[in-house]
Design a protein around this motif. Sequence first.
Motif, PDB file in Angstrom:
ATOM      1  N   ARG A 161     -26.050 -11.154 -23.426  1.00  0.00           N
ATOM      2  CA  ARG A 161     -26.075 -11.448 -21.992  1.00  0.00           C
ATOM      3  C   ARG A 161     -25.287 -10.381 -21.259  1.00  0.00           C
ATOM      4  N   LEU A 162     -26.007  -9.539 -20.523  1.00  0.00           N
ATOM      5  CA  LEU A 162     -25.386  -8.426 -19.805  1.00  0.00           C
ATOM      6  C   LEU A 162     -25.414  -8.690 -18.314  1.00  0.00           C
ATOM      7  N   LEU A 163     -24.246  -8.610 -17.671  1.00  0.00           N
ATOM      8  CA  LEU A 163     -24.132  -8.780 -16.226  1.00  0.00           C
ATOM      9  C   LEU A 163     -23.693  -7.460 -15.594  1.00  0.00           C
ATOM     10  N   GLY A 164     -24.339  -7.094 -14.503  1.00  0.00           N
ATOM     11  CA  GLY A 164     -23.952  -5.885 -13.801  1.00  0.00           C
ATOM     12  C   GLY A 164     -25.129  -5.264 -13.080  1.00  0.00           C
ATOM     13  N   PRO A 165     -24.863  -4.263 -12.259  1.00  0.00           N
ATOM     14  CA  PRO A 165     -23.547  -3.654 -12.028  1.00  0.00           C
ATOM     15  C   PRO A 165     -22.633  -4.547 -11.190  1.00  0.00           C
ATOM     16  N   LEU A 166     -21.345  -4.523 -11.528  1.00  0.00           N
ATOM     17  CA  LEU A 166     -20.349  -5.354 -10.875  1.00  0.00           C
ATOM     18  C   LEU A 166     -19.213  -4.479 -10.322  1.00  0.00           C
ATOM     19  N   PRO A 167     -18.490  -4.981  -9.333  1.00  0.00           N
ATOM     20  CA  PRO A 167     -17.227  -4.322  -8.987  1.00  0.00           C
ATOM     21  C   PRO A 167     -16.321  -4.310 -10.201  1.00  0.00           C
ATOM     22  N   ALA A 168     -15.464  -3.314 -10.308  1.00  0.00           N
ATOM     23  CA  ALA A 168     -14.684  -3.106 -11.539  1.00  0.00           C
ATOM     24  C   ALA A 168     -13.460  -4.003 -11.610  1.00  0.00           C
ATOM     25  N   LEU A 217       0.836  -1.209   0.000  1.00  0.00           N
ATOM     26  CA  LEU A 217       0.000   0.000   0.000  1.00  0.00           C
ATOM     27  C   LEU A 217       0.871   1.259   0.000  1.00  0.00           C
ATOM     28  N   GLU A 218       1.955   1.235   0.738  1.00  0.00           N
ATOM     29  CA  GLU A 218       2.840   2.404   0.799  1.00  0.00           C
ATOM     30  C   GLU A 218       3.644   2.564  -0.489  1.00  0.00           C
ATOM     31  N   ASP A 219       4.184   1.448  -1.002  1.00  0.00           N
ATOM     32  CA  ASP A 219       5.027   1.513  -2.190  1.00  0.00           C
ATOM     33  C   ASP A 219       4.226   1.916  -3.434  1.00  0.00           C
ATOM     34  N   ARG A 220       2.982   1.513  -3.498  1.00  0.00           N
ATOM     35  CA  ARG A 220       2.181   1.745  -4.708  1.00  0.00           C
ATOM     36  C   ARG A 220       1.029   2.715  -4.439  1.00  0.00           C
ATOM     37  N   ALA A 221       1.211   3.584  -3.472  1.00  0.00           N
ATOM     38  CA  ALA A 221       0.145   4.508  -3.082  1.00  0.00           C
ATOM     39  C   ALA A 221      -0.291   5.397  -4.236  1.00  0.00           C
ATOM     40  N   ASP A 222       0.655   5.926  -4.994  1.00  0.00           N
ATOM     41  CA  ASP A 222       0.298   6.812  -6.111  1.00  0.00           C
ATOM     42  C   ASP A 222      -0.478   6.048  -7.186  1.00  0.00           C
ATOM     43  N   GLU A 223       0.003   4.853  -7.505  1.00  0.00           N
ATOM     44  CA  GLU A 223      -0.647   4.031  -8.527  1.00  0.00           C
ATOM     45  C   GLU A 223      -2.074   3.666  -8.118  1.00  0.00           C
ATOM     46  N   PHE A 224      -2.236   3.188  -6.891  1.00  0.00           N
ATOM     47  CA  PHE A 224      -3.565   2.801  -6.431  1.00  0.00           C
ATOM     48  C   PHE A 224      -4.474   4.021  -6.311  1.00  0.00           C
ATOM     49  N   GLY A 225      -3.923   5.125  -5.844  1.00  0.00           N
ATOM     50  CA  GLY A 225      -4.725   6.337  -5.725  1.00  0.00           C
ATOM     51  C   GLY A 225      -5.216   6.827  -7.069  1.00  0.00           C
ATOM     52  N   GLU A 226      -4.351   6.768  -8.074  1.00  0.00           N
ATOM     53  CA  GLU A 226      -4.745   7.184  -9.419  1.00  0.00           C
ATOM     54  C   GLU A 226      -5.850   6.289  -9.971  1.00  0.00           C
ATOM     55  N   ARG A 227      -5.721   4.978  -9.715  1.00  0.00           N
ATOM     56  CA  ARG A 227      -6.742   4.061 -10.237  1.00  0.00           C
ATOM     57  C   ARG A 227      -8.061   4.245  -9.519  1.00  0.00           C
ATOM     58  N   LEU A 228      -8.022   4.511  -8.237  1.00  0.00           N
ATOM     59  CA  LEU A 228      -9.259   4.776  -7.500  1.00  0.00           C
ATOM     60  C   LEU A 228      -9.962   6.020  -8.040  1.00  0.00           C
ATOM     61  N   ARG A 229      -9.189   7.021  -8.384  1.00  0.00           N
ATOM     62  CA  ARG A 229      -9.792   8.231  -8.976  1.00  0.00           C
ATOM     63  C   ARG A 229     -10.420   7.908 -10.330  1.00  0.00           C
ATOM     64  N   ALA A 230      -9.763   7.046 -11.109  1.00  0.00           N
ATOM     65  CA  ALA A 230     -10.289   6.689 -12.426  1.00  0.00           C
ATOM     66  C   ALA A 230     -11.597   5.899 -12.320  1.00  0.00           C
ATOM     67  N   LEU A 231     -11.752   5.158 -11.230  1.00  0.00           N
ATOM     68  CA  LEU A 231     -12.952   4.333 -11.053  1.00  0.00           C
ATOM     69  C   LEU A 231     -14.057   5.035 -10.278  1.00  0.00           C
ATOM     70  N   GLU A 232     -13.789   6.223  -9.812  1.00  0.00           N
ATOM     71  CA  GLU A 232     -14.757   6.915  -8.948  1.00  0.00           C
ATOM     72  C   GLU A 232     -16.099   7.085  -9.651  1.00  0.00           C
ATOM     73  N   GLY A 233     -17.158   6.692  -8.955  1.00  0.00           N
ATOM     74  CA  GLY A 233     -18.503   6.861  -9.484  1.00  0.00           C
ATOM     75  C   GLY A 233     -18.865   5.907 -10.598  1.00  0.00           C
ATOM     76  N   CYS A 234     -18.100   4.824 -10.772  1.00  0.00           N
ATOM     77  CA  CYS A 234     -18.325   3.909 -11.895  1.00  0.00           C
ATOM     78  C   CYS A 234     -18.622   2.487 -11.413  1.00  0.00           C
ATOM     79  N   VAL A 235     -19.268   1.728 -12.290  1.00  0.00           N
ATOM     80  CA  VAL A 235     -19.484   0.305 -12.081  1.00  0.00           C
ATOM     81  C   VAL A 235     -19.129  -0.414 -13.381  1.00  0.00           C
ATOM     82  N   GLU A 236     -18.948  -1.713 -13.289  1.00  0.00           N
ATOM     83  CA  GLU A 236     -18.628  -2.504 -14.471  1.00  0.00           C
ATOM     84  C   GLU A 236     -19.860  -3.250 -14.969  1.00  0.00           C
ATOM     85  N   TYR A 237     -20.011  -3.295 -16.273  1.00  0.00           N
ATOM     86  CA  TYR A 237     -20.999  -4.155 -16.923  1.00  0.00           C
ATOM     87  C   TYR A 237     -20.262  -5.054 -17.898  1.00  0.00           C
TER      88      TYR A 237
END
Length: 237
Positions: free
Chosen positions: A226-233, A91-111
């Motif tokens: 065949r559509l599945l969702g909403p799902l975790p991304a 979590l510490e070593d990849r904080a920037d990477e994970f933080g950026e991805r969380l921002r990219a997924l904000e407010g979204c779901v997967e179908y």
Amino acid sequence: MAVYVYSIVLTTHPQRLDGLDGVGDPPTTLRTVHTERLSAVVSDAPEELRPKRRDLGAHQAVQERLMADGTVLPLQFGFTTTDDEAVRAVLEDRADEFGERLRALEGCVEYHLKAAQDEDALLRQILQESDEARELNEAIRNGSGNPELPLALGELVSQEVQARQDQLAAGVLGALRGFAREERSSQATGNDFLNVSFLVDRDNEKSFLSEEQGLAKELGEDFDLRLLGPLPAYSFI
């Protein structure tokens, strides 16, 4: 004891885990590992973990609970590491990477969408629309003794199927991608000509679903969408 990791969230996420159990039999207890910016939901890892229905359900329940309260990076089922300190180090070593991805997924779901066309209907379509395929088929049915004709017809039909399915896939993607923030295509298998995941903003969810339903109606009964969702991304981590 080894640690099973479910997901990663921002430390500001509510992280409501009450009433949920972790994987394993008996069920493990969920807890969180924190750094300044990120938290990981974990539990002790069972000695023998298999993708049984109960454990898959427990894993998914954690993702759905977290997803209901905010953005989550869901890990695939079965991810383990040595201990809490190993989790904290990542979590510490990849904080920037994970933080950026969380921002990219904000407010979204997967179908997730898979699409197929009835094989018999597709073959009839090819024979109706391709003069060459129709002539070869008629020659074979009339008893032509040329042993090369069935092979030629098979090769022609295979090429036609691929071309038509590529065109269909492009059409479906073109209609839906405007409602998605990202998309991830995978190799279609079996009778499917499309296997794709869409990252859809919650604000576009109704429009996306309406467009998919319109496509299914337009394509008709020979097609199976065949559509599945909403799902975790899962597909966008």
